[in-house]
Design an enzyme around this catalytic site. Structure first.
Site, PDB file in Angstrom:
ATOM      1  N   TYR A   7      32.498  37.115  44.742  1.00  0.00           N
ATOM      2  CA  TYR A   7      31.513  38.336  45.053  1.00  0.00           C
ATOM      3  C   TYR A   7      32.163  39.638  44.356  1.00  0.00           C
ATOM      4  O   TYR A   7      33.372  39.834  44.180  1.00  0.00           O
ATOM      5  CB  TYR A   7      31.893  38.747  46.706  1.00  0.00           C
ATOM      6  CG  TYR A   7      31.239  39.896  47.145  1.00  0.00           C
ATOM      7  CD1 TYR A   7      31.897  40.906  47.402  1.00  0.00           C
ATOM      8  CD2 TYR A   7      29.786  40.150  47.231  1.00  0.00           C
ATOM      9  CE1 TYR A   7      31.403  42.445  47.987  1.00  0.00           C
ATOM     10  CE2 TYR A   7      29.305  41.184  47.838  1.00  0.00           C
ATOM     11  CZ  TYR A   7      29.961  42.235  48.169  1.00  0.00           C
ATOM     12  OH  TYR A   7      29.491  43.462  48.488  1.00  0.00           O
TER      13      TYR A   7
ATOM     14  N   ASP B 142      37.366  40.431  37.618  1.00  0.00           N
ATOM     15  CA  ASP B 142      37.072  41.605  38.691  1.00  0.00           C
ATOM     16  C   ASP B 142      38.511  41.379  39.596  1.00  0.00           C
ATOM     17  O   ASP B 142      38.648  40.518  40.453  1.00  0.00           O
ATOM     18  CB  ASP B 142      36.082  40.972  39.600  1.00  0.00           C
ATOM     19  CG  ASP B 142      35.745  41.953  40.781  1.00  0.00           C
ATOM     20  OD1 ASP B 142      34.713  41.671  41.533  1.00  0.00           O
ATOM     21  OD2 ASP B 142      36.674  42.840  41.207  1.00  0.00           O
TER      22      ASP B 142
ATOM     23  N   LYS C 202      39.840  49.109  45.563  1.00  0.00           N
ATOM     24  CA  LYS C 202      40.753  48.863  46.944  1.00  0.00           C
ATOM     25  C   LYS C 202      41.721  49.712  46.848  1.00  0.00           C
ATOM     26  O   LYS C 202      41.825  50.957  46.993  1.00  0.00           O
ATOM     27  CB  LYS C 202      40.739  47.540  47.138  1.00  0.00           C
ATOM     28  CG  LYS C 202      39.315  47.026  47.468  1.00  0.00           C
ATOM     29  CD  LYS C 202      39.503  45.543  48.055  1.00  0.00           C
ATOM     30  CE  LYS C 202      38.166  44.795  47.799  1.00  0.00           C
ATOM     31  NZ  LYS C 202      37.518  44.851  49.098  1.00  0.00           N
TER      32      LYS C 202
HETATM   33  P1  KE4 Z   1      33.132  47.902  46.973  1.00  0.00           P
HETATM   34  O1  KE4 Z   1      31.894  48.150  46.363  1.00  0.00           O
HETATM   35  O2  KE4 Z   1      32.918  47.219  48.461  1.00  0.00           O
HETATM   36  O3  KE4 Z   1      34.279  48.816  47.033  1.00  0.00           O
HETATM   37  O4  KE4 Z   1      33.889  46.695  46.226  1.00  0.00           O
HETATM   38  C1  KE4 Z   1      32.921  45.441  45.842  1.00  0.00           C
HETATM   39  C2  KE4 Z   1      34.033  44.325  45.490  1.00  0.00           C
HETATM   40  C3  KE4 Z   1      34.004  43.988  44.185  1.00  0.00           C
HETATM   41  N1  KE4 Z   1      35.065  42.677  43.757  1.00  0.00           N
HETATM   42  C4  KE4 Z   1      35.515  42.116  44.678  1.00  0.00           C
HETATM   43  C5  KE4 Z   1      36.547  41.137  44.293  1.00  0.00           C
HETATM   44  C6  KE4 Z   1      35.469  42.795  46.105  1.00  0.00           C
HETATM   45  O5  KE4 Z   1      36.293  41.732  46.889  1.00  0.00           O
HETATM   46  C7  KE4 Z   1      34.561  43.676  46.554  1.00  0.00           C
HETATM   47  C8  KE4 Z   1      34.357  44.223  47.959  1.00  0.00           C
HETATM   48  N2  KE4 Z   1      35.017  43.207  48.879  1.00  0.00           N
HETATM   49  C9  KE4 Z   1      34.499  43.080  50.265  1.00  0.00           C
HETATM   50  C10 KE4 Z   1      35.077  42.069  51.137  1.00  0.00           C
HETATM   51  N3  KE4 Z   1      36.017  41.190  50.480  1.00  0.00           N
HETATM   52  C11 KE4 Z   1      34.542  44.420  50.839  1.00  0.00           C
HETATM   53  C12 KE4 Z   1      34.032  44.644  52.440  1.00  0.00           C
HETATM   54  C13 KE4 Z   1      32.680  44.904  52.763  1.00  0.00           C
HETATM   55  O6  KE4 Z   1      31.924  44.569  51.949  1.00  0.00           O
HETATM   56  O7  KE4 Z   1      32.472  45.829  53.476  1.00  0.00           O
END
Ligand code: KE4
Length: 425
Positions: A142, A237, A265
């Site tokens: 993801y 990523d 993060k």
């Molecule tokens: P954001 O757009 O949510 O800041 O980041 C997206 C993203 C990109 N790459 C990786 C490896 C990620 O894990 C994420 C976001 N992770 C999720 C849960 N594993 C965030 C939680 C959510 O979607 O509410």
């Protein structure tokens, strides 16, 4: 109804699904999501004043623990000077230099507001730099809610059991090629068929969004070789793994240099800050220098940069990652003991302070084996742990995060709660 339930009912009237991010709605585990009032160190406290030991950690950012004094102070100091200027600031140079010095493969950085923006920008840079159209991603990985990457994605998309999102046009997803995580042959096959059109391969170097799955030996090295040979870019990523598994991210552990990396993060310390960085010749395609457009009103926001900088500064203290590793070992060993004593089939995948307990399977190495897990049992495990004061990710396809603030007592209490919960599953 308790306060969280009342708040959830009210939220559902004005916010789709009552949440601002789907996985928070607890659809996969049942029950009504806890509305969090405040957090400190290893704990969160809900609207009814119930405190839990927290392993969501805001989905990764809170590696120091919640409300770390030095981070709050840094943000408060920045706040006194204003919240946003829409103009360059010296602090952004410091943040870019910090990321460049932390990650050997990064020579230039562009700050953005979310991991999604970082990966979306990385794809556009890769297409602009190579002049090619296709991108390879891996089933179960993801990368945020980028249209072209919401194809067999992980995390919330997987949790909802709808790996492909509505609203993504077939034309968009047609340029997204799917490979198997830890399956180099599937990547070689795609390059054999469409190598000349492939701009980049993007992946989580350690998968965290189908639960934690480390790269198999040689997998990352193989991707580096294939992309180099075919003139495609390799994008790591590291939004989740960056500054989490090592100060230099997964690429420091595995010694593979991508052309571009995405961070988020932890880089923002819980404030909206993310980044895309990499080779200077590749990054220089970005406007206003080059022809690839990218922009953002709040990019490099002074408060977020201040919080992120202090977070990263704290992570340069000696022994930080050793302490995180020791905490991770304590939890992993405790969970494995609990699994063995319970007679339940389960396994634990862990890298440093990020881990996943998979129920119903004895080994998880890829998307398929992750999906073979017993998500219904995970829902019961989640509720049993919550009842015992432990707040886990409300999805079987996520990572749990340990912070520097989790004490040995917190970890031992967690393991005891897991042993009791597994026995009653
Ligand atoms: P954001 O757009 O949510 O800041 O980041 C997206 C993203 C990109 N790459 C990786 C490896 C990620 O894990 C994420 C976001 N992770 C999720 C849960 N594993 C965030 C939680 C959510 O979607 O509410």
């Amino acid at each position: 109804m308790d306060t969280s339930e009342k708040l959830f009912a009210a939220a559902c009237e004005v916010i789709p699904g009552g949440v601002n991010s789907p996985v928070r709605a607890w659809k996969a585990v049942g029950g009504s999501p806890r509305f969090i009032q405040r957090a400190a160190g290893p704990t969160v406290t809900d609207a009814d004043g119930v405190t839990y030991i927290d392993y969501v950690g805001s989905w990764g950012p809170m590696v120091l623990g919640h409300a770390r004094r030095e981070v709050l102070q840094a943000v408060q100091n920045a706040l006194r000077e204003g919240t946003s200027f829409g103009a360059p600031t010296a602090r952004e140079i410091e943040m870019a230099r910090t990321i460049c010095s932390a990650v050997d493969s990064v020579q230039k950085v562009r700050l953005v507001n979310s991991g999604t923006e970082a990966t979306m920008t990385a794809l556009r840079i890769a297409r602009g730099f190579t002049g090619r159209t296709d991108v390879v991603k891996f089933e179960g990985c993801y990368h945020g809610h980028v249209d072209s990457l919401l194809v067999r994605a992980g995390s919330g998309a997987l949790t909802l059991g709808v790996p492909d999102s509505a609203g993504v046009s077939p034309e968009t997803s047609r340029q997204t090629l799917l490979a198997g995580f830890n399956d180099l042959a599937s990547v070689e096959q795609l390059f054999a068929e469409r190598g000349a059109q492939i701009a980049a391969v993007i992946l989580e170097p350690i998968a965290g969004n189908m639960g934690v799955i480390p790269p198999a030996p040689g997998f990352l090295e193989g991707l580096r070789e294939i992309t180099e040979k075919n003139g495609a870019l390799l994008i790591f990523d590291e939004v989740m793994t960056g500054f989490r598994v090592a100060y230099g991210g997964a690429q420091e552990i595995y010694g593979v240099r991508p052309d571009l990396s995405c961070f988020g993060k932890i880089a923002g310390g819980g404030l909206p800050l993310a980044a895309v960085g990499g080779r200077a010749d590749v990054m220089d395609v970005l406007a206003p220098l080059g022809p690839v457009y990218q922009a953002g009103t709040l990019s490099g926001n002074p408060l977020a940069v201040a919080g992120g900088l202090e977070t990263l500064r704290q992570l340069t203290q000696p022994g930080v990652y050793q302490r995180l590793e020791e905490k991770g070992q304590l939890v992993e060993e405790g969970l494995l003991r609990a699994v063995r004593d319970s007679g339940i089939t389960a396994c634990v995948n862990r890298v440093g302070s990020m881990f996943t307990l998979f129920l119903g399977v004895d080994s998880v190495t890829d998307f398929e084996s992750a999906q073979a897990g017993d998500t219904e049992a995970y829902g019961r495990f989640f509720q049993g742990m919550l009842k015992r004061g432990i707040y886990l990710a409300p999805s079987a396809f996520e990572a749990a995060f340990i912070s520097l603030a989790h004490s040995p007592d917190d970890l031992e209490m967690t393991v005891r709660a897991a042993a009791e919960t597994l026995r009653e599953l």
